[in-house]
Design an enzyme around this catalytic site. Structure first.
Site, PDB file in Angstrom:
ATOM      1  N   LYS A  43       0.836  -1.204   0.000  1.00 57.35           N
ATOM      2  CA  LYS A  43       0.000   0.000   0.000  1.00 57.35           C
ATOM      3  C   LYS A  43       0.872   1.256   0.000  1.00 57.35           C
ATOM      4  O   LYS A  43       0.700   2.153  -0.835  1.00 57.35           O
ATOM      5  CB  LYS A  43      -0.927   0.013   1.214  1.00 57.35           C
ATOM      6  CG  LYS A  43      -1.706   1.320   1.374  1.00 57.35           C
ATOM      7  CD  LYS A  43      -2.272   1.476   2.759  1.00 57.35           C
ATOM      8  CE  LYS A  43      -2.674   2.914   3.023  1.00 57.35           C
ATOM      9  NZ  LYS A  43      -3.113   3.158   4.399  1.00 57.35           N
ATOM     10  N   ASP A  51      -6.465   1.031   0.323  1.00 56.76           N
ATOM     11  CA  ASP A  51      -6.645   1.484   1.702  1.00 56.76           C
ATOM     12  C   ASP A  51      -8.022   1.003   2.175  1.00 56.76           C
ATOM     13  O   ASP A  51      -8.688   0.238   1.495  1.00 56.76           O
ATOM     14  CB  ASP A  51      -6.517   3.006   1.783  1.00 56.76           C
ATOM     15  CG  ASP A  51      -7.748   3.732   1.253  1.00 56.76           C
ATOM     16  OD1 ASP A  51      -8.508   3.140   0.448  1.00 56.76           O
ATOM     17  OD2 ASP A  51      -7.964   4.896   1.635  1.00 56.76           O
TER      18      ASP A  51
END
Length: 217
Positions: A120, A138
């Site tokens: 991420k 996310d």
């Protein structure tokens, strides 16, 4: 699925800006890297409040590399998981200086070798700093993509690869920011505003919720 994805992306472009927007405040690539490490299990707004003073106190990567661990822990305490984050930030800064001369690498394999950096965080850097197509999973992208039926997984890495298969590469980066905006305004974790959602006709979750509400009458 291809037709559904095309309609969803067209609606996202209609309702949300196409330009890339990063919700974390930063001036340099390494600042974004640190801010993104801090954002794990923490809101962007909280991170921005912390980094406003943090980046003044530690104006260079060297300052972070030489930071006192306990003092840095207190500086970032309100972001949660502060002990691990402080340790990772110091180690990350040290490695950036020792191995990359202070430059943030633009390769996902090199990025994920840095302390505290997962896919991420690496994808945030690739997309926002280097403009390299990437999908950032996310909490909003995870939730909304699952509800839309674009993935059957809840694991962020599996979701990322699912989305890479079905979304056009040129839409990857702005899908991130558009879905984050949608997740904040409409498709919230609790009490999503399905009745106001322009994606409802293509939303597996929303249609099921609506049918359930009708059957209860």
């Amino acid at each position: 699925m291809k037709a559904k994805v095309k309609k969803i992306l067209a609606l996202l472009d209609e309702y949300y800006p196409k330009d890339i927007k990063c919700y974390l405040n930063y001036e340099t690539p390494w600042q974004l890297l640190i801010a993104t490490i801090l954002s794990a299990q923490c809101t962007d707004d909280r991170v921005n409040m912390v980094t406003k003073d943090l980046f003044k106190k530690y104006p260079s990567l060297l300052d972070f590399a030489e930071a006192d661990l306990e003092e840095l822990e207190q500086d970032i305490k309100s972001t949660g998981f502060y002990r691990n984050k402080a340790k990772n930030i110091i180690l990350c800064a040290q490695k950036l200086l020792e191995k990359y001369k202070g430059e943030v690498p633009k390769n996902i394999d090199e990025l994920t070798q840095l302390a505290g950096v997962g896919r991420k965080t690496a994808n945030v850097i690739l997309g926002n700093i280097y403009g390299i197509p990437s999908i950032v999973v996310d909490t909003h992208v995870k939730r909304v993509s699952y509800r839309l039926g674009l993935t059957k997984f809840t694991d962020p890495t599996k979701i990322e690869f699912d989305l890479m298969k079905i979304l056009p590469e040129e839409h990857w980066i702005r899908y991130n920011t558009q879905i984050i905006a949608h997740g904040r305004a409409i498709c919230t974790a609790r009490n999503p505003k399905c009745e106001k959602c322009f994606l409802l006709p293509y939303c597996q979750y929303g249609l099921e919720e609506r049918m359930g509400a009708v059957s209860e009458r």
